[in-house]
Design a protein around this motif. Structure first.
Motif, PDB file in Angstrom:
ATOM      1  N   LEU A 248      19.289  66.081  18.847  1.00  0.00           N
ATOM      2  CA  LEU A 248      18.749  66.053  20.408  1.00  0.00           C
ATOM      3  C   LEU A 248      17.327  66.677  19.666  1.00  0.00           C
ATOM      4  O   LEU A 248      16.990  65.961  21.009  1.00  0.00           O
ATOM      5  CB  LEU A 248      19.325  67.301  20.892  1.00  0.00           C
ATOM      6  N   GLU A 249      17.555  67.517  18.900  1.00  0.00           N
ATOM      7  CA  GLU A 249      15.938  68.702  19.047  1.00  0.00           C
ATOM      8  C   GLU A 249      14.890  66.796  18.582  1.00  0.00           C
ATOM      9  O   GLU A 249      13.784  66.780  19.013  1.00  0.00           O
ATOM     10  CB  GLU A 249      15.807  68.933  17.568  1.00  0.00           C
ATOM     11  N   ILE A 250      15.433  66.305  17.532  1.00  0.00           N
ATOM     12  CA  ILE A 250      14.600  65.016  17.820  1.00  0.00           C
ATOM     13  C   ILE A 250      14.051  63.868  18.526  1.00  0.00           C
ATOM     14  O   ILE A 250      13.615  63.415  19.293  1.00  0.00           O
ATOM     15  CB  ILE A 250      15.123  64.022  16.525  1.00  0.00           C
ATOM     16  N   HIS A 251      15.494  64.051  19.347  1.00  0.00           N
ATOM     17  CA  HIS A 251      15.082  63.433  20.706  1.00  0.00           C
ATOM     18  C   HIS A 251      14.222  63.768  22.105  1.00  0.00           C
ATOM     19  O   HIS A 251      13.472  62.548  22.385  1.00  0.00           O
ATOM     20  CB  HIS A 251      16.574  62.789  21.468  1.00  0.00           C
ATOM     21  N   TRP A 252      14.701  64.878  21.864  1.00  0.00           N
ATOM     22  CA  TRP A 252      13.432  65.466  22.985  1.00  0.00           C
ATOM     23  C   TRP A 252      12.517  65.853  22.830  1.00  0.00           C
ATOM     24  O   TRP A 252      11.238  66.053  23.197  1.00  0.00           O
ATOM     25  CB  TRP A 252      14.028  67.336  23.299  1.00  0.00           C
ATOM     26  N   PHE A 253      12.165  65.869  20.828  1.00  0.00           N
ATOM     27  CA  PHE A 253      10.841  65.800  20.785  1.00  0.00           C
ATOM     28  C   PHE A 253      10.153  64.100  21.361  1.00  0.00           C
ATOM     29  O   PHE A 253       8.856  64.282  21.424  1.00  0.00           O
ATOM     30  CB  PHE A 253      10.670  66.197  19.494  1.00  0.00           C
ATOM     31  N   SER A 254      11.027  63.502  20.918  1.00  0.00           N
ATOM     32  CA  SER A 254      10.547  61.862  21.193  1.00  0.00           C
ATOM     33  C   SER A 254       9.658  62.023  22.648  1.00  0.00           C
ATOM     34  O   SER A 254       9.218  61.029  23.244  1.00  0.00           O
ATOM     35  CB  SER A 254      11.533  61.107  20.790  1.00  0.00           C
ATOM     36  N   ILE A 255      10.758  61.935  23.296  1.00  0.00           N
ATOM     37  CA  ILE A 255      10.382  62.030  25.306  1.00  0.00           C
ATOM     38  C   ILE A 255       9.281  63.209  25.540  1.00  0.00           C
ATOM     39  O   ILE A 255       9.027  62.451  26.486  1.00  0.00           O
ATOM     40  CB  ILE A 255      11.981  62.538  25.715  1.00  0.00           C
ATOM     41  N   ILE A 256       9.125  64.271  24.791  1.00  0.00           N
ATOM     42  CA  ILE A 256       7.690  64.942  25.413  1.00  0.00           C
ATOM     43  C   ILE A 256       6.948  65.055  25.007  1.00  0.00           C
ATOM     44  O   ILE A 256       5.842  64.046  25.862  1.00  0.00           O
ATOM     45  CB  ILE A 256       7.957  66.516  24.392  1.00  0.00           C
ATOM     46  N   ASN A 257       6.771  64.089  23.394  1.00  0.00           N
ATOM     47  CA  ASN A 257       5.497  62.970  22.993  1.00  0.00           C
ATOM     48  C   ASN A 257       5.544  61.252  24.431  1.00  0.00           C
ATOM     49  O   ASN A 257       4.336  60.893  24.571  1.00  0.00           O
ATOM     50  CB  ASN A 257       5.987  62.570  21.793  1.00  0.00           C
ATOM     51  N   SER A 258       6.338  61.295  24.547  1.00  0.00           N
ATOM     52  CA  SER A 258       6.173  59.965  24.864  1.00  0.00           C
ATOM     53  C   SER A 258       5.654  60.667  26.351  1.00  0.00           C
ATOM     54  O   SER A 258       5.050  60.021  27.279  1.00  0.00           O
ATOM     55  CB  SER A 258       7.495  59.207  25.629  1.00  0.00           C
TER      56      SER A 258
END
Length: 561
Positions: A248-258
């Motif tokens: 989930l950390e990678i997914h949230w990092f992707s969302i923040i980056n987007s």
């Protein structure tokens, strides 16, 4: 004007009602294809999963194939395994299960409820050279098998490879075939909750190339253990499956980056573009053509920006099909969020895609024909036909090629003729009539194309573009930024499509999908603005060079005289 506004309001109300009806019908259709599935995470796969002691619970074999390439699958009995004494029988599958490359066949393993077995023999046979060659290739390519017991998936490997390094000489490879399977089944009351498969390496047969006419005995054992896990929670195990880790950390990092990308684009367009365009639209809407001589930049060709494209029918068909796919994705997300696509619900996603695509065809017909009529098109019947085939035509050609290749290799990815006929019937009896109905409704739409500024009667000449301003480089530049916003999530999607992982985080995927739409819209506006501005600068530079050449000629005139 008041009557036209009332007509527009009635038209919008009708469109909203149509979309709601399509959504309700879609949910009902999906529920009908998954009988007994409740709209919650804790659900039962079938209506009845209760058993008494010694009740037969069939074990179906679904597929075999190389572990490194899950899209390459074959029927279980492509390998010379033991067959049931009463013959091989196929389980009746739904359309989505067949599209998902499942071919359920019976197996000789008897796993009656609460009946344990120890070293039960299924058959004894002598492997011929051809049989050993098939098994040897399967072991070499690390093949696995997939079975279903009480609608619970289970996996196991065909064999193993051992590398023997002698003291002198080249290393040798030994191929061993697993001939014994241990089934460990867990139950709670009168329900099957979990099943595991273990292959015994101590009962493996050497099938290397230097062995011939190997006599093997296939056997299995069954062990039942009680568990405290309830039947309604038995699918939660597959969310924590080792092949399906959730980071989930990678997914949230992707969302923040987007989100950061979206904020930068929003600020860029809001401060640079919207402030300029808003004032320009008001000024160009006036009927004063004399001001054109004073304009510069993109404003010089503002009267050509909203000119109708040359291929109006094809353009409107693409717009209508894209709108249909957009609503199709929204309906898929709605079904996913209410819990229809839980792990290993065989074929549910494919069934939903086929049914929803057929039911949302009216959206494509309505949008395409509505825009076509607004663009002063007269062949609306032709536009409806183009809308019907602009997506399905290329898709069907690609499907026929891939399906032919799968048939040649006898893969389970090849759809049977009956399934193809059913899909064609759905397309002919549902998709096409709904597209025509939507097209008729769009044709009756009396709305006019409301351009924000007036359009010139005659088009201006467009200068020749350099290679980096042509369509393909612009497509690459336009797609880079949206790709950078979703590339992390794309990895997990591709790992689910072409790997063994299962994608289950639909809520995060919905957020990323919304971000993708926003980024794509912003980058489209920005590149269109820059492209139009460059065309004007090119035209101005060309005109300035022509004036320079004229001045030079005028300067040389007196010399010749």
């Amino acid at each position: 004007m008041a009557q036209q506004g009332q007509h527009t309001n009635r038209h919008k109300s009708w469109a909203v009602g149509l979309l709601l009806a399509v959504c309700v019908c879609s949910v009902a259709a999906i529920d009908s294809t998954n009988a007994g599935v409740a709209p919650s995470y804790r659900r039962r796969l079938l209506a009845d999963h209760t058993y008494k002691q010694n009740d037969p619970v069939p074990l179906y074999a679904a597929k075999v194939g190389p572990f490194a390439n899950p899209s390459e699958t074959y029927e279980y009995y492509k390998l010379p395994y033991c067959k049931p004494k009463d013959g091989v029988r196929y389980k009746t599958l739904g359309m989505g299960e067949v599209v998902d490359a499942n071919r359920m066949v019976t197996t000789p393993y008897q796993l009656n409820f609460l009946v344990e077995r120890k070293g039960e023999k299924t058959c004894e046979k002598t492997l011929t050279d051809e049989d050993m060659s098939k098994f040897r290739r399967a072991v070499m390519d690390d093949w696995y098998f997939q079975m279903y017991y009480d609608d619970l998936p289970v996996w196991g490997f065909i064999g193993k490879v051992e590398k023997i390094i002698p003291k002198a000489g080249q290393p040798e490879y030994k191929f061993f075939l697993f001939t014994h399977i241990d089934f460990e089944v867990k139950y709670n009351g009168d329900n099957v909750v979990e099943i595991n498969v273990l292959t015994d390496p101590n009962q493996a047969v050497d099938i290397s190339e230097n062995t011939k006419d190997v006599k093997v005995q296939f056997s299995y054992s069954v062990k039942w253990t009680q568990t405290t896990i309830t039947f309604d929670d038995r699918l939660q195990r597959y969310e924590r499956f080792p092949l399906n880790p959730i980071h989930l950390e990678i997914h949230w990092f992707s969302i923040i980056n987007s989100c950061v990308t979206v904020l930068l684009l929003t600020g860029f367009l809001a401060t640079i573009l919207m402030r300029v365009l808003k004032a320009d639209f008001v000024k160009f809407s006036r009927e004063d053509a004399s001001m054109e001589e004073e304009e510069s930049g993109w404003k010089y060709i503002h009267g050509d920006v909203f000119r109708f494209p040359p291929s109006k029918s094809l353009f409107c068909a693409f717009v209508g099909t894209g709108t249909q796919i957009f609503f199709l994705s929204l309906f898929i997300f709605a079904l996913a969020l209410i819990g229809v696509f839980y792990p290993y619900n065989r074929g549910a996603l494919f069934t939903a895609l086929i049914v929803l695509y057929a039911l949302t065809a009216c959206i494509a017909g309505y949008v395409a024909t509505s825009y076509y009529v607004q663009m002063e098109g007269h062949g609306w019947v032709q536009n409806i036909l183009v809308t019907c085939f602009c997506y399905c035509g290329p898709f069907f050609c690609m499907f026929m090629f891939l399906n032919t290749v799968a048939i040649v290799y006898r893969s389970t990815a090849a759809l049977p003729f009956g399934t193809i006929v059913i899909i064609l019937v759905i397309w002919g009896l549902v998709t096409i009539p709904l597209t025509v109905a939507g097209g008729i409704a769009g044709k009756n739409n009396k709305a006019d194309f409301a351009a924000p500024c007036r359009t010139n009667k005659y088009p201006r000449e467009v200068p020749e573009l350099p290679w980096y301003r042509t369509a393909f480089p612009q497509m690459l530049m336009a797609g880079f930024l949206p790709f950078s916003a979703i590339y992390v999530e794309l990895y997990y999607i591709f790992a689910s499509v072409w790997g063994h992982k299962v994608y289950i985080i639909w809520s995060i995927l919905l957020i990323v999908y919304i971000i993708l739409i926003i980024v794509t819209a912003f980058i489209t506006v920005a590149l269109t603005y820059f492209q139009v501005g460059w065309l004007v600068d090119k035209r101005v530079r060309t005109a300035f060079q022509a004036l320079q050449a004229r001045a030079l000629l005028q300067d040389k005139g007196p010399v010749r005289s």
